[in-house]
Design a protein around this motif. Structure first.
Motif, PDB file in Angstrom:
ATOM      1  N   ASP A  86      -5.464  -0.420   9.288  1.00 30.71           N
ATOM      2  CA  ASP A  86      -4.996   0.895   9.749  1.00 30.71           C
ATOM      3  C   ASP A  86      -4.349   1.721   8.636  1.00 30.71           C
ATOM      4  N   LEU A  87      -3.985   1.081   7.528  1.00 30.37           N
ATOM      5  CA  LEU A  87      -3.259   1.774   6.462  1.00 30.37           C
ATOM      6  C   LEU A  87      -4.180   2.427   5.424  1.00 30.37           C
ATOM      7  N   PHE A  88      -5.479   2.155   5.527  1.00 26.47           N
ATOM      8  CA  PHE A  88      -6.410   2.697   4.541  1.00 26.47           C
ATOM      9  C   PHE A  88      -6.881   4.086   4.960  1.00 26.47           C
ATOM     10  N   ASN A  89      -6.003   5.064   4.782  1.00 27.50           N
ATOM     11  CA  ASN A  89      -6.359   6.458   5.004  1.00 27.50           C
ATOM     12  C   ASN A  89      -5.581   7.307   4.016  1.00 27.50           C
ATOM     13  N   GLY A  90      -6.194   8.378   3.577  1.00 26.00           N
ATOM     14  CA  GLY A  90      -5.570   9.211   2.557  1.00 26.00           C
ATOM     15  C   GLY A  90      -5.654   8.541   1.199  1.00 26.00           C
ATOM     16  N   PRO A  91      -5.140   9.198   0.172  1.00 27.91           N
ATOM     17  CA  PRO A  91      -5.173   8.595  -1.167  1.00 27.91           C
ATOM     18  C   PRO A  91      -4.275   7.348  -1.199  1.00 27.91           C
ATOM     19  N   THR A  92      -4.876   6.220  -1.547  1.00 30.68           N
ATOM     20  CA  THR A  92      -4.171   4.948  -1.472  1.00 30.68           C
ATOM     21  C   THR A  92      -4.132   4.267  -2.830  1.00 30.68           C
ATOM     22  N   ALA A  93      -2.990   3.668  -3.107  1.00 36.60           N
ATOM     23  CA  ALA A  93      -2.833   2.815  -4.281  1.00 36.60           C
ATOM     24  C   ALA A  93      -2.169   1.533  -3.807  1.00 36.60           C
ATOM     25  N   VAL A  94      -2.480   0.437  -4.471  1.00 42.38           N
ATOM     26  CA  VAL A  94      -1.948  -0.866  -4.075  1.00 42.38           C
ATOM     27  C   VAL A  94      -1.175  -1.473  -5.234  1.00 42.38           C
ATOM     28  N   THR A 101       2.045  13.005 -10.563  1.00 44.98           N
ATOM     29  CA  THR A 101       1.330  13.263 -11.808  1.00 44.98           C
ATOM     30  C   THR A 101       0.977  11.942 -12.481  1.00 44.98           C
ATOM     31  N   VAL A 102       0.121  12.020 -13.472  1.00 45.46           N
ATOM     32  CA  VAL A 102      -0.257  10.827 -14.229  1.00 45.46           C
ATOM     33  C   VAL A 102       0.974  10.227 -14.914  1.00 45.46           C
ATOM     34  N   ALA A 103       1.838  11.068 -15.432  1.00 44.04           N
ATOM     35  CA  ALA A 103       3.060  10.583 -16.087  1.00 44.04           C
ATOM     36  C   ALA A 103       3.964   9.868 -15.083  1.00 44.04           C
ATOM     37  N   GLN A 104       4.063  10.396 -13.865  1.00 42.03           N
ATOM     38  CA  GLN A 104       4.882   9.745 -12.848  1.00 42.03           C
ATOM     39  C   GLN A 104       4.288   8.397 -12.445  1.00 42.03           C
ATOM     40  N   LEU A 105       2.965   8.317 -12.350  1.00 42.42           N
ATOM     41  CA  LEU A 105       2.318   7.041 -12.031  1.00 42.42           C
ATOM     42  C   LEU A 105       2.558   6.009 -13.132  1.00 42.42           C
ATOM     43  N   LEU A 150       0.843  -1.193   0.000  1.00 41.76           N
ATOM     44  CA  LEU A 150       0.000   0.000   0.000  1.00 41.76           C
ATOM     45  C   LEU A 150       0.879   1.244   0.000  1.00 41.76           C
ATOM     46  N   THR A 151       0.524   2.180  -0.854  1.00 37.81           N
ATOM     47  CA  THR A 151       1.289   3.423  -0.967  1.00 37.81           C
ATOM     48  C   THR A 151       0.346   4.611  -0.957  1.00 37.81           C
ATOM     49  N   GLU A 152       0.905   5.761  -0.633  1.00 37.03           N
ATOM     50  CA  GLU A 152       0.186   7.017  -0.778  1.00 37.03           C
ATOM     51  C   GLU A 152       0.827   7.747  -1.949  1.00 37.03           C
ATOM     52  N   TYR A 153       0.014   8.159  -2.885  1.00 36.08           N
ATOM     53  CA  TYR A 153       0.528   8.735  -4.131  1.00 36.08           C
ATOM     54  C   TYR A 153       0.231  10.218  -4.267  1.00 36.08           C
ATOM     55  N   ARG A 154      -0.193  10.870  -3.207  1.00 35.38           N
ATOM     56  CA  ARG A 154      -0.585  12.289  -3.250  1.00 35.38           C
ATOM     57  C   ARG A 154       0.537  13.135  -3.850  1.00 35.38           C
ATOM     58  N   GLY A 155       0.218  13.929  -4.850  1.00 32.64           N
ATOM     59  CA  GLY A 155       1.193  14.835  -5.459  1.00 32.64           C
ATOM     60  C   GLY A 155       1.889  14.274  -6.686  1.00 32.64           C
ATOM     61  N   ASP A 184      13.103   2.521  -5.241  1.00 33.13           N
ATOM     62  CA  ASP A 184      13.869   3.392  -6.134  1.00 33.13           C
ATOM     63  C   ASP A 184      13.029   4.562  -6.632  1.00 33.13           C
ATOM     64  N   PHE A 185      11.763   4.288  -6.946  1.00 32.44           N
ATOM     65  CA  PHE A 185      10.882   5.363  -7.403  1.00 32.44           C
ATOM     66  C   PHE A 185      10.644   6.366  -6.278  1.00 32.44           C
ATOM     67  N   ALA A 186      10.474   5.878  -5.046  1.00 35.74           N
ATOM     68  CA  ALA A 186      10.236   6.759  -3.898  1.00 35.74           C
ATOM     69  C   ALA A 186      11.455   7.633  -3.601  1.00 35.74           C
ATOM     70  N   LYS A 187      12.673   7.118  -3.899  1.00 38.74           N
ATOM     71  CA  LYS A 187      13.880   7.934  -3.712  1.00 38.74           C
ATOM     72  C   LYS A 187      13.857   9.140  -4.639  1.00 38.74           C
ATOM     73  N   ASP A 188      13.451   8.917  -5.888  1.00 38.07           N
ATOM     74  CA  ASP A 188      13.424   9.989  -6.881  1.00 38.07           C
ATOM     75  C   ASP A 188      12.180  10.865  -6.756  1.00 38.07           C
ATOM     76  N   ASN A 189      11.109  10.323  -6.179  1.00 38.09           N
ATOM     77  CA  ASN A 189       9.836  11.038  -6.063  1.00 38.09           C
ATOM     78  C   ASN A 189       9.338  10.936  -4.620  1.00 38.09           C
ATOM     79  N   PRO A 190       9.724  11.871  -3.774  1.00 34.74           N
ATOM     80  CA  PRO A 190       9.370  11.780  -2.351  1.00 34.74           C
ATOM     81  C   PRO A 190       7.867  11.846  -2.075  1.00 34.74           C
ATOM     82  N   ASN A 191       7.056  12.183  -3.080  1.00 32.40           N
ATOM     83  CA  ASN A 191       5.607  12.201  -2.879  1.00 32.40           C
ATOM     84  C   ASN A 191       5.031  10.794  -2.745  1.00 32.40           C
TER      85      ASN A 191
END
Length: 176
Positions: free
Chosen positions: A71-79, A32-36, A25-30, A95-102
């Motif tokens: 407990d992890l299902f809060n805020g914008p969530t992607a799985v 962009t569609v291209a980053q996703l 589970l991740t939070e992807y707030r911030g 690796d993606f989280a290192k380059d994109n702290p959002n």
């Protein structure tokens, strides 16, 4: 009564939880569609990254027998549903989280066991299954070589000892 479209979405998510060896589970707030799109590519072929509704996903996870993620299902969530090597997908997320702290890794589940965000990062630090298997094979081959050399050395040492005894006896016999 639940709407048919929501019931279908829950059924689909439940099936994805059941068919996956891991789910992160991740939070992807911030992002962009291209980053996703880039993130989806970085996860590899054996993972599917889906933006989900928390309520429906929580119901689906519970129906699949996974209640440790509630407990992890809060805020914008992607799985990220992983059907292949979880290490490869964990590396892609890290690796993606290192380059994109959002992108924030919240936690996940691996073979029914809950994982914290730190445990997922540790999983990402592991080498792939193929690399670990090749290292194991190399270590086993090295041990076999050592064993063969040891077994070969024993008769050689015995022959040398017998020759030394024979030479000593010949010297003693010749001195008399």
């Amino acid at each position: 009564m639940a709407r048919p479209d929501k019931a279908a979405a829950v059924a689909e998510l439940t099936e994805q939880f059941r068919n996956s060896s891991a789910a992160v589970l991740t939070e992807y707030r911030g992002l962009t569609v291209a980053q996703l799109k880039t993130l989806r590519r970085s996860l590899g072929e054996n993972a599917q990254y889906a933006v989900v509704k928390n309520t429906l996903t929580k119901i689906a996870a519970n129906e699949a027998g996974i209640s440790t993620l509630d407990d992890l299902f809060n805020g914008p969530t992607a799985v990220a549903f992983v059907t292949g090597d979880p290490v490869e997908s964990a590396k892609g997320l890290r690796d993606f989280a290192k380059d994109n702290p959002n992108l924030v890794i919240k936690g996940g589940v691996l073979d029914g066991k809950a994982l914290s965000a730190d445990e997922i990062k540790k999983l990402a630090d592991l080498e792939s299954r193929e690399v670990l298997l090749s290292k194991l094979a190399g270590a086993m081959k090295g041990k076999q070589t050592q064993t063969a050399q040891l077994l070969q050395a024993l008769p050689t040492k015995l022959v040398r000892t017998v020759d030394a005894l024979r030479a000593k006896q010949d010297e003693q016999g010749g001195a008399e």
